[in-house]
Design a protein around this motif. Structure first.
Motif, PDB file in Angstrom:
ATOM      1  N   SER A  76       1.121  14.278   6.028  1.00  0.00           N
ATOM      2  CA  SER A  76       0.701  12.922   5.756  1.00  0.00           C
ATOM      3  C   SER A  76      -0.613  12.525   6.092  1.00  0.00           C
ATOM      4  N   VAL A  77      -1.419  11.750   5.224  1.00  0.00           N
ATOM      5  CA  VAL A  77      -2.791  11.335   5.406  1.00  0.00           C
ATOM      6  C   VAL A  77      -2.839   9.993   5.091  1.00  0.00           C
ATOM      7  N   GLU A  78      -3.891   9.279   5.884  1.00  0.00           N
ATOM      8  CA  GLU A  78      -3.882   7.970   5.666  1.00  0.00           C
ATOM      9  C   GLU A  78      -5.099   7.783   4.771  1.00  0.00           C
ATOM     10  N   ALA A  79      -4.779   6.638   3.766  1.00  0.00           N
ATOM     11  CA  ALA A  79      -5.811   6.383   2.679  1.00  0.00           C
ATOM     12  C   ALA A  79      -5.683   4.928   2.258  1.00  0.00           C
ATOM     13  N   LEU A  80      -6.541   4.633   1.257  1.00  0.00           N
ATOM     14  CA  LEU A  80      -6.745   3.250   0.841  1.00  0.00           C
ATOM     15  C   LEU A  80      -6.435   3.270  -0.779  1.00  0.00           C
ATOM     16  N   ILE A  81      -5.604   2.297  -1.044  1.00  0.00           N
ATOM     17  CA  ILE A  81      -5.769   2.267  -2.791  1.00  0.00           C
ATOM     18  C   ILE A  81      -6.971   1.251  -3.102  1.00  0.00           C
ATOM     19  N   THR A  82      -7.597   1.665  -3.947  1.00  0.00           N
ATOM     20  CA  THR A  82      -8.981   1.086  -4.343  1.00  0.00           C
ATOM     21  C   THR A  82      -8.785  -0.010  -5.250  1.00  0.00           C
ATOM     22  N   PRO A  83      -9.730  -0.782  -5.378  1.00  0.00           N
ATOM     23  CA  PRO A  83      -9.638  -1.921  -6.350  1.00  0.00           C
ATOM     24  C   PRO A  83      -9.546  -1.209  -8.117  1.00  0.00           C
ATOM     25  N   GLY A  84      -9.091  -2.322  -8.781  1.00  0.00           N
ATOM     26  CA  GLY A  84      -8.612  -1.947 -10.073  1.00  0.00           C
ATOM     27  C   GLY A  84      -7.200  -1.264 -10.149  1.00  0.00           C
ATOM     28  N   ASP A  85      -7.182  -0.373 -11.354  1.00  0.00           N
ATOM     29  CA  ASP A  85      -5.980   0.405 -11.568  1.00  0.00           C
ATOM     30  C   ASP A  85      -6.179   1.850 -11.088  1.00  0.00           C
ATOM     31  N   PRO A  86      -5.600   2.388  -9.984  1.00  0.00           N
ATOM     32  CA  PRO A  86      -5.881   3.625  -9.582  1.00  0.00           C
ATOM     33  C   PRO A  86      -5.053   4.760  -9.976  1.00  0.00           C
ATOM     34  N   LEU A  87      -4.053   4.278 -10.777  1.00  0.00           N
ATOM     35  CA  LEU A  87      -3.123   5.567 -11.236  1.00  0.00           C
ATOM     36  C   LEU A  87      -3.137   5.701 -12.721  1.00  0.00           C
ATOM     37  N   ASN A  88      -3.144   7.079 -13.112  1.00  0.00           N
ATOM     38  CA  ASN A  88      -3.125   7.556 -14.339  1.00  0.00           C
ATOM     39  C   ASN A  88      -2.024   8.493 -14.408  1.00  0.00           C
ATOM     40  N   GLN A  89      -1.086   8.257 -15.542  1.00  0.00           N
ATOM     41  CA  GLN A  89       0.069   9.052 -15.814  1.00  0.00           C
ATOM     42  C   GLN A  89       0.393   9.386 -17.109  1.00  0.00           C
ATOM     43  N   ARG A 211       0.878   1.062   4.852  1.00  0.00           N
ATOM     44  CA  ARG A 211       0.522   1.405   6.361  1.00  0.00           C
ATOM     45  C   ARG A 211      -0.067   0.386   7.167  1.00  0.00           C
ATOM     46  N   GLY A 212       0.581  -0.088   8.106  1.00  0.00           N
ATOM     47  CA  GLY A 212       0.122  -1.250   8.842  1.00  0.00           C
ATOM     48  C   GLY A 212       0.099  -2.345   8.602  1.00  0.00           C
ATOM     49  N   VAL A 213       0.642  -2.848   7.182  1.00  0.00           N
ATOM     50  CA  VAL A 213       0.924  -4.140   6.873  1.00  0.00           C
ATOM     51  C   VAL A 213       2.268  -4.298   6.260  1.00  0.00           C
ATOM     52  N   THR A 214       2.839  -5.547   6.244  1.00  0.00           N
ATOM     53  CA  THR A 214       4.149  -5.787   5.648  1.00  0.00           C
ATOM     54  C   THR A 214       4.148  -6.303   4.158  1.00  0.00           C
ATOM     55  N   PRO A 215       5.072  -5.983   3.642  1.00  0.00           N
ATOM     56  CA  PRO A 215       5.196  -6.418   2.095  1.00  0.00           C
ATOM     57  C   PRO A 215       4.770  -7.779   1.803  1.00  0.00           C
ATOM     58  N   ARG A 216       5.024  -8.607   2.584  1.00  0.00           N
ATOM     59  CA  ARG A 216       4.768  -9.947   2.512  1.00  0.00           C
ATOM     60  C   ARG A 216       3.190 -10.083   2.384  1.00  0.00           C
ATOM     61  N   GLN A 217       2.664  -9.389   3.304  1.00  0.00           N
ATOM     62  CA  GLN A 217       1.079  -9.387   3.321  1.00  0.00           C
ATOM     63  C   GLN A 217       0.333  -8.767   2.187  1.00  0.00           C
ATOM     64  N   ALA A 218       1.023  -7.528   1.767  1.00  0.00           N
ATOM     65  CA  ALA A 218       0.423  -6.806   0.711  1.00  0.00           C
ATOM     66  C   ALA A 218       0.563  -7.812  -0.547  1.00  0.00           C
ATOM     67  N   ALA A 228      -7.718  -4.038   6.016  1.00  0.00           N
ATOM     68  CA  ALA A 228      -7.290  -2.882   5.266  1.00  0.00           C
ATOM     69  C   ALA A 228      -7.788  -1.634   5.795  1.00  0.00           C
ATOM     70  N   LEU A 229      -9.058  -1.436   6.381  1.00  0.00           N
ATOM     71  CA  LEU A 229      -9.571  -0.125   7.253  1.00  0.00           C
ATOM     72  C   LEU A 229      -9.020   0.009   8.595  1.00  0.00           C
ATOM     73  N   ASP A 230      -8.734  -0.960   9.111  1.00  0.00           N
ATOM     74  CA  ASP A 230      -7.935  -1.028  10.343  1.00  0.00           C
ATOM     75  C   ASP A 230      -6.770  -1.886  10.582  1.00  0.00           C
ATOM     76  N   PRO A 231      -5.695  -1.463   9.874  1.00  0.00           N
ATOM     77  CA  PRO A 231      -4.582  -2.324   9.949  1.00  0.00           C
ATOM     78  C   PRO A 231      -3.931  -2.539  11.433  1.00  0.00           C
ATOM     79  N   PRO A 232      -3.373  -3.830  11.878  1.00  0.00           N
ATOM     80  CA  PRO A 232      -3.086  -3.710  13.165  1.00  0.00           C
ATOM     81  C   PRO A 232      -1.643  -3.349  13.439  1.00  0.00           C
ATOM     82  N   GLY A 233      -0.837  -2.926  12.458  1.00  0.00           N
ATOM     83  CA  GLY A 233       0.623  -2.799  12.611  1.00  0.00           C
ATOM     84  C   GLY A 233       1.505  -3.779  12.046  1.00  0.00           C
ATOM     85  N   ALA A 234       2.575  -2.873  11.612  1.00  0.00           N
ATOM     86  CA  ALA A 234       3.505  -4.177  10.950  1.00  0.00           C
ATOM     87  C   ALA A 234       3.817  -5.324  11.783  1.00  0.00           C
TER      88      ALA A 234
END
Length: 311
Positions: A76-89, A211-218, A228-234
């Motif tokens: 597992s690695v910690e990452a950030l989803i970036t602004p815009g649409d980051p997914l291509n399929q 990671r570190g945030v709840t669905p409510r906040q996301a 986003a850089l330092d999420p405090p935990g759920a």
């Protein structure tokens, strides 16, 4: 802020790839841990320091260009989803000559024909032998906050199961953030198995999870970069994010005129904090102030109304 060219799409530089497999003895092999590859030795050595593994020079299959690689010890690695649409399929079929098919699930885009795989093998086409049909190819651009550089890393998987899960996860996040701001996630390689025709098949699937945030906040709208850089935990995320959000109702209650309430409304609207409940409460406060001062002021002006400016 300076000007930008309007006829090109702006995008962050790609620093390297996050892979779920590697080449050994000239053959592709699945990996239970992340494989980090890049043209930058510095990036790969930093990844090795974070997640373990030995740094080595390496060339991709069918390429003579040398890169750097580390087969990490971390699933597992910690990452950030970036602004815009980051997914291509796409469903893709590759050979030594390049990409032979690229399909969106309905139309093969290179030949403009209906999906070739489903026409030939039906809805279970993905169960056919690799190389006979397309692979469900998903590419997700993420930022690795603990590696140097402001560019993105491409996580790529050819898993049919990951394709549906990645699409659902990213679309849910985009519904909440409208593609604005960063979202902290964990990319985790998860072992799975299925039983098909009496045989058990084991395979890895990359899972994207908050990671570190709840669905409510996301889903509540773009979060601050600091969170986003330092999420405090759920357990602490709700309090931390709510603390960063102004108390619009308290500001409105302290307002002297409906115009002041309108200013509160506009500030909340500008940062995406408006919802139906807040709009209704601000309007009620403005109406009360208007009723309390229904007469024109010394200049003959009447109190302003709060209106919903949401598109």
């Amino acid at each position: 802020m300076g000007s930008r060219l309007l006829n090109i799409q702006r995008r962050a530089a790609e620093h390297g790839r996050l892979r779920t497999g590697c080449t050994q003895g000239g053959k592709p092999v699945r990996s239970a841990t992340w494989v980090v590859t890049s043209h930058s030795e510095e990036h790969v050595r930093t990844a090795a320091a974070l997640w373990g593994g030995e740094v080595e020079q390496w060339s991709p299959l069918n390429s003579s260009i040398s890169q750097w690689r580390v087969i990490t010890k971390s699933a597992s690695v910690e990452a950030l989803i970036t602004p815009g649409d980051p997914l291509n399929q796409y469903n893709e079929l590759w050979s030594k000559g390049g990409c032979q098919r690229r399909c969106d699930g309905e139309t093969e885009l290179l030949s403009r024909r209906p999906c070739i795989c489903s026409a030939r093998f039906g809805e279970d086409w993905h169960q056919q032998k690799k190389g006979v049909v397309c692979s469900a190819t998903s590419r997700l651009n993420v930022m690795l906050p603990d590696l140097s550089g402001m560019g993105v890393w491409r996580a790529e998987t050819h898993s049919f199961y990951a394709a549906s899960e990645w699409g659902a996860m990213v679309d849910i996040v985009l519904a909440g953030t409208d593609g604005r701001g960063f979202v902290p996630v964990t990319l985790r390689i998860e072992p799975r198995q299925v039983v098909r025709e009496g045989q058990t098949k084991k395979f890895p699937v990359v899972v994207v999870e908050l990671r570190g945030v709840t669905p409510r906040q996301a889903l509540a709208g773009p979060m601050t970069a600091a969170v986003a850089l330092d999420p405090p935990g759920a357990g602490q995320a709700v309090a931390a994010l709510e603390a960063a959000r102004p108390d619009y109702l308290a500001e409105a209650e302290a307002a002297l005129t409906p115009d002041d309430v309108g200013d509160v409304y506009r500030r909340a609207h500008a940062v995406g904090h408006l919802d139906d409940d807040l709009i209704g409460r601000l309007a009620a406060i403005a109406d009360r102030l208007k009723a309390e001062a229904a007469d024109p002021d010394e200049d003959g002006a009447y109190p302003a109304e709060v209106v919903d400016a949401t598109p």
